[in-house]
Scaffold this motif. Sequence first.
Motif, PDB file in Angstrom:
ATOM      1  N   LYS A 239       0.872  -1.184   0.000  1.00 39.89           N
ATOM      2  CA  LYS A 239       0.000   0.000   0.000  1.00 39.89           C
ATOM      3  C   LYS A 239       0.905   1.229   0.000  1.00 39.89           C
ATOM      4  CE  LYS A 239      -0.475  -0.684   4.963  1.00 39.89           C
ATOM      5  NZ  LYS A 239      -1.278  -1.181   6.047  1.00 39.89           N
ATOM      6  N   PRO A 240       0.408   2.380  -0.470  1.00 42.05           N
ATOM      7  CA  PRO A 240       1.295   3.534  -0.589  1.00 42.05           C
ATOM      8  C   PRO A 240       1.796   4.054   0.766  1.00 42.05           C
ATOM      9  CG  PRO A 240      -0.906   3.996  -1.490  1.00 42.05           C
ATOM     10  CD  PRO A 240      -0.958   2.638  -0.912  1.00 42.05           C
ATOM     11  N   ALA A 241       3.097   4.372   0.844  1.00 42.40           N
ATOM     12  CA  ALA A 241       3.656   4.929   2.086  1.00 42.40           C
ATOM     13  C   ALA A 241       3.157   6.364   2.275  1.00 42.40           C
ATOM     14  CB  ALA A 241       5.169   4.880   2.018  1.00 42.40           C
ATOM     15  N   GLY A 242       3.044   6.803   3.510  1.00 43.82           N
ATOM     16  CA  GLY A 242       2.615   8.167   3.816  1.00 43.82           C
ATOM     17  C   GLY A 242       1.110   8.353   3.687  1.00 43.82           C
ATOM     18  N   ASN A 243       0.440   7.261   3.341  1.00 41.34           N
ATOM     19  CA  ASN A 243      -0.989   7.304   3.054  1.00 41.34           C
ATOM     20  C   ASN A 243      -1.846   7.755   4.246  1.00 41.34           C
ATOM     21  OD1 ASN A 243      -2.714   6.852   0.967  1.00 41.34           O
ATOM     22  ND2 ASN A 243      -3.336   4.822   1.738  1.00 41.34           N
ATOM     23  N   ASP A 244      -1.435   7.326   5.457  1.00 45.12           N
ATOM     24  CA  ASP A 244      -2.229   7.665   6.647  1.00 45.12           C
ATOM     25  C   ASP A 244      -2.346   9.182   6.807  1.00 45.12           C
ATOM     26  OD1 ASP A 244      -2.690   5.068   7.342  1.00 45.12           O
ATOM     27  OD2 ASP A 244      -1.090   4.958   8.851  1.00 45.12           O
ATOM     28  N   LEU A 245      -1.178   9.837   6.777  1.00 43.57           N
ATOM     29  CA  LEU A 245      -1.171  11.290   6.988  1.00 43.57           C
ATOM     30  C   LEU A 245      -1.961  11.993   5.878  1.00 43.57           C
ATOM     31  CD1 LEU A 245      -0.177  13.562   8.780  1.00 43.57           C
ATOM     32  CD2 LEU A 245       1.929  13.648   7.461  1.00 43.57           C
ATOM     33  N   LYS A 246      -1.819  11.504   4.667  1.00 41.18           N
ATOM     34  CA  LYS A 246      -2.541  12.087   3.527  1.00 41.18           C
ATOM     35  C   LYS A 246      -4.049  12.106   3.809  1.00 41.18           C
ATOM     36  CE  LYS A 246      -1.606  12.198  -1.237  1.00 41.18           C
ATOM     37  NZ  LYS A 246      -0.729  11.649  -2.224  1.00 41.18           N
ATOM     38  N   HIS A 247      -4.516  11.028   4.485  1.00 42.38           N
ATOM     39  CA  HIS A 247      -5.943  10.936   4.796  1.00 42.38           C
ATOM     40  C   HIS A 247      -6.289  11.548   6.158  1.00 42.38           C
ATOM     41  CE1 HIS A 247      -5.705   7.997   1.509  1.00 42.38           C
ATOM     42  NE2 HIS A 247      -6.914   8.455   1.245  1.00 42.38           N
ATOM     43  N   GLY A 248      -5.323  12.225   6.745  1.00 40.98           N
ATOM     44  CA  GLY A 248      -5.605  12.921   8.012  1.00 40.98           C
ATOM     45  C   GLY A 248      -5.548  12.017   9.226  1.00 40.98           C
ATOM     46  N   ILE A 249      -5.017  10.789   9.063  1.00 41.63           N
ATOM     47  CA  ILE A 249      -4.925   9.878  10.210  1.00 41.63           C
ATOM     48  C   ILE A 249      -3.642  10.212  10.981  1.00 41.63           C
ATOM     49  CG2 ILE A 249      -4.827   7.463  10.965  1.00 41.63           C
ATOM     50  CD1 ILE A 249      -6.255   6.743   8.296  1.00 41.63           C
ATOM     51  N   ILE A 250      -3.840  10.705  12.194  1.00 44.52           N
ATOM     52  CA  ILE A 250      -2.694  11.196  12.977  1.00 44.52           C
ATOM     53  C   ILE A 250      -2.206  10.072  13.892  1.00 44.52           C
ATOM     54  CG2 ILE A 250      -1.902  13.029  14.553  1.00 44.52           C
ATOM     55  CD1 ILE A 250      -2.878  13.892  11.626  1.00 44.52           C
ATOM     56  N   THR A 251      -0.960   9.648  13.649  1.00 47.49           N
ATOM     57  CA  THR A 251      -0.431   8.474  14.354  1.00 47.49           C
ATOM     58  C   THR A 251       0.754   8.857  15.260  1.00 47.49           C
ATOM     59  OG1 THR A 251       0.948   8.018  12.450  1.00 47.49           O
ATOM     60  CG2 THR A 251      -1.199   6.913  12.513  1.00 47.49           C
ATOM     61  N   ALA A 252       1.281   7.851  15.982  1.00 48.54           N
ATOM     62  CA  ALA A 252       2.324   8.123  16.983  1.00 48.54           C
ATOM     63  C   ALA A 252       3.498   8.967  16.459  1.00 48.54           C
ATOM     64  CB  ALA A 252       2.809   6.802  17.576  1.00 48.54           C
ATOM     65  N   PRO A 253       4.100   8.644  15.288  1.00 49.88           N
ATOM     66  CA  PRO A 253       5.236   9.473  14.850  1.00 49.88           C
ATOM     67  C   PRO A 253       4.859  10.949  14.685  1.00 49.88           C
ATOM     68  CG  PRO A 253       5.069   7.487  13.496  1.00 49.88           C
ATOM     69  CD  PRO A 253       3.837   7.529  14.343  1.00 49.88           C
ATOM     70  N   VAL A 254       3.627  11.194  14.205  1.00 48.60           N
ATOM     71  CA  VAL A 254       3.189  12.584  13.976  1.00 48.60           C
ATOM     72  C   VAL A 254       2.951  13.280  15.322  1.00 48.60           C
ATOM     73  CG1 VAL A 254       1.490  14.043  12.800  1.00 48.60           C
ATOM     74  CG2 VAL A 254       2.058  11.793  11.859  1.00 48.60           C
ATOM     75  N   ILE A 255       2.324  12.566  16.249  1.00 49.04           N
ATOM     76  CA  ILE A 255       2.046  13.163  17.569  1.00 49.04           C
ATOM     77  C   ILE A 255       3.359  13.572  18.243  1.00 49.04           C
ATOM     78  CG2 ILE A 255       1.055  12.727  19.873  1.00 49.04           C
ATOM     79  CD1 ILE A 255      -0.934  10.791  18.418  1.00 49.04           C
ATOM     80  N   PHE A 256       4.365  12.670  18.196  1.00 57.16           N
ATOM     81  CA  PHE A 256       5.668  13.004  18.788  1.00 57.16           C
ATOM     82  C   PHE A 256       6.314  14.179  18.056  1.00 57.16           C
ATOM     83  CE2 PHE A 256       5.904   8.499  20.512  1.00 57.16           C
ATOM     84  CZ  PHE A 256       5.924   8.889  21.841  1.00 57.16           C
ATOM     85  N   ALA A 257       6.193  14.195  16.718  1.00 62.12           N
ATOM     86  CA  ALA A 257       6.817  15.264  15.933  1.00 62.12           C
ATOM     87  C   ALA A 257       6.180  16.616  16.273  1.00 62.12           C
ATOM     88  CB  ALA A 257       6.679  14.966  14.446  1.00 62.12           C
ATOM     89  N   VAL A 258       4.842  16.659  16.328  1.00 63.69           N
ATOM     90  CA  VAL A 258       4.152  17.919  16.635  1.00 63.69           C
ATOM     91  C   VAL A 258       4.593  18.413  18.018  1.00 63.69           C
ATOM     92  CG1 VAL A 258       1.886  18.938  17.179  1.00 63.69           C
ATOM     93  CG2 VAL A 258       2.139  17.509  15.154  1.00 63.69           C
ATOM     94  N   GLU A 259       4.667  17.484  18.976  1.00 64.61           N
ATOM     95  CA  GLU A 259       5.080  17.808  20.345  1.00 64.61           C
ATOM     96  C   GLU A 259       6.478  18.436  20.353  1.00 64.61           C
ATOM     97  OE1 GLU A 259       3.428  14.481  23.100  1.00 64.61           O
ATOM     98  OE2 GLU A 259       5.612  14.505  23.282  1.00 64.61           O
ATOM     99  N   GLU A 260       7.386  17.802  19.573  1.00 59.62           N
ATOM    100  CA  GLU A 260       8.780  18.265  19.518  1.00 59.62           C
ATOM    101  C   GLU A 260       8.874  19.676  18.913  1.00 59.62           C
ATOM    102  OE1 GLU A 260      11.435  15.060  18.214  1.00 59.62           O
ATOM    103  OE2 GLU A 260      12.512  16.584  17.075  1.00 59.62           O
ATOM    104  N   TYR A 261       8.155  19.887  17.794  1.00 58.05           N
ATOM    105  CA  TYR A 261       8.207  21.214  17.163  1.00 58.05           C
ATOM    106  C   TYR A 261       7.547  22.268  18.057  1.00 58.05           C
ATOM    107  CZ  TYR A 261       9.841  19.151  12.767  1.00 58.05           C
ATOM    108  OH  TYR A 261      10.588  18.503  11.813  1.00 58.05           O
ATOM    109  N   ASP A 262       6.477  21.864  18.755  1.00 61.67           N
ATOM    110  CA  ASP A 262       5.772  22.781  19.665  1.00 61.67           C
ATOM    111  C   ASP A 262       6.731  23.361  20.706  1.00 61.67           C
ATOM    112  OD1 ASP A 262       3.260  23.127  18.827  1.00 61.67           O
ATOM    113  OD2 ASP A 262       2.273  21.791  20.273  1.00 61.67           O
ATOM    114  N   LYS A 263       7.600  22.467  21.208  1.00 70.26           N
ATOM    115  CA  LYS A 263       8.551  22.890  22.256  1.00 70.26           C
ATOM    116  C   LYS A 263       9.502  23.969  21.766  1.00 70.26           C
ATOM    117  CE  LYS A 263       8.498  18.858  25.189  1.00 70.26           C
ATOM    118  NZ  LYS A 263       8.878  17.478  25.065  1.00 70.26           N
TER     119      LYS A 263
END
Length: 338
Positions: A239-263
Amino acid sequence: MIKTLIEKFTNPAGKLDRILKPIEKDLLLLENNLRENMFSGNSELDKMVAYFFKSGGKRLRPAIIILYSRALNRGYLADENFRIAEAVEMIHTASLVHDDVIDEAETRRGFQTINKKWGSKLAVITGDYILSRALSKLTSVGILAVEIFSQTLNALCIGEIMQKNQSFKVISMEEYINKSERKTAKLFMAGMECAASIMPETNNLVINIARGYSYNFGIAFQIMDDILNFTGDSKKLGKPAGNDLKHGIITAPVIFAVEEYDKTGDSTLKNLILAGLKTEKDFKKAVKLVIDSNGIQKAQVLAQDYSSKAVNCLANLKDSVYKQSLIDLANYSTNRKY
Ligand code: FPP
Ligand code: MG
């Protein structure tokens, strides 16, 4: 010869085969039954069902049920426990067929989805049919099995709705784990718990081991799935990579990334997600931000933490080759490449 052996033991598929060796014959029989015993009498339906089952799959859900059943029963596998394993794979399959309709997905396991090949209407019916066959299997096991799985199907539906409602929202880790429990872990849990509950010498200890292992295994598995959606090879994933984010599905790597940039006071990733990643440029930028952060590594640590917890839950289970495979499977689930 040596080269073939090395390849077999170092490539992930070979590793999985080795872990599942003690139940190789059970899994072959299961595979055969899924491919040969699903006939409805309607050739159109049979064609679609056979098409999906032939696309393969790791069969991890039935594997942990069979391993645990044999571990609890001095190596013996009761027919009822095997039927639970079959029913779980069928329910999982039905949920994937429906999930592909919901996601309008075009490929799964490297093959065209049923909805892409035959249309959504026939795909919904195919999923319903596979589910109906699973329910017959569970009925033959008994009322407790039907009860456990009806609650699980309920949870699966809620998990899927939660995911839909969370799309393009910056959710917390707690919300993500909560959804993953319903969407993924609950089915692992139902199978193992049901198998433990119908054992002649069942008790609270074996039921709690089943619940603890399968919950932690299921969450680790989902986190890893979500990591692979960023790092995996599209061909191997099927299945295509990156597909989850494309569909707005927010997963663990994204949650950690947002947290890190927020800081650091950088809200670019958060704002891109909240704006709905409307263009290909926005999507690519968001994927790059996730990959450039420590989100993926942090998610990997979290997955390993859950898989260690799964292994710890087996501490009071008597040693056997089946227990060892459950341990190895938990470790494999966070080291897999697809
Ligand atoms: C795949 O996960 C989807 C699920 C684990 C659950 C889907 C549940 C439903 C459609 C509701 C219940 C329906 C039935 C018939 C039981 P994913 O989307 O994370 O993985 P993917 O990237 O492989 O699609
Ligand atoms: Mg999906």
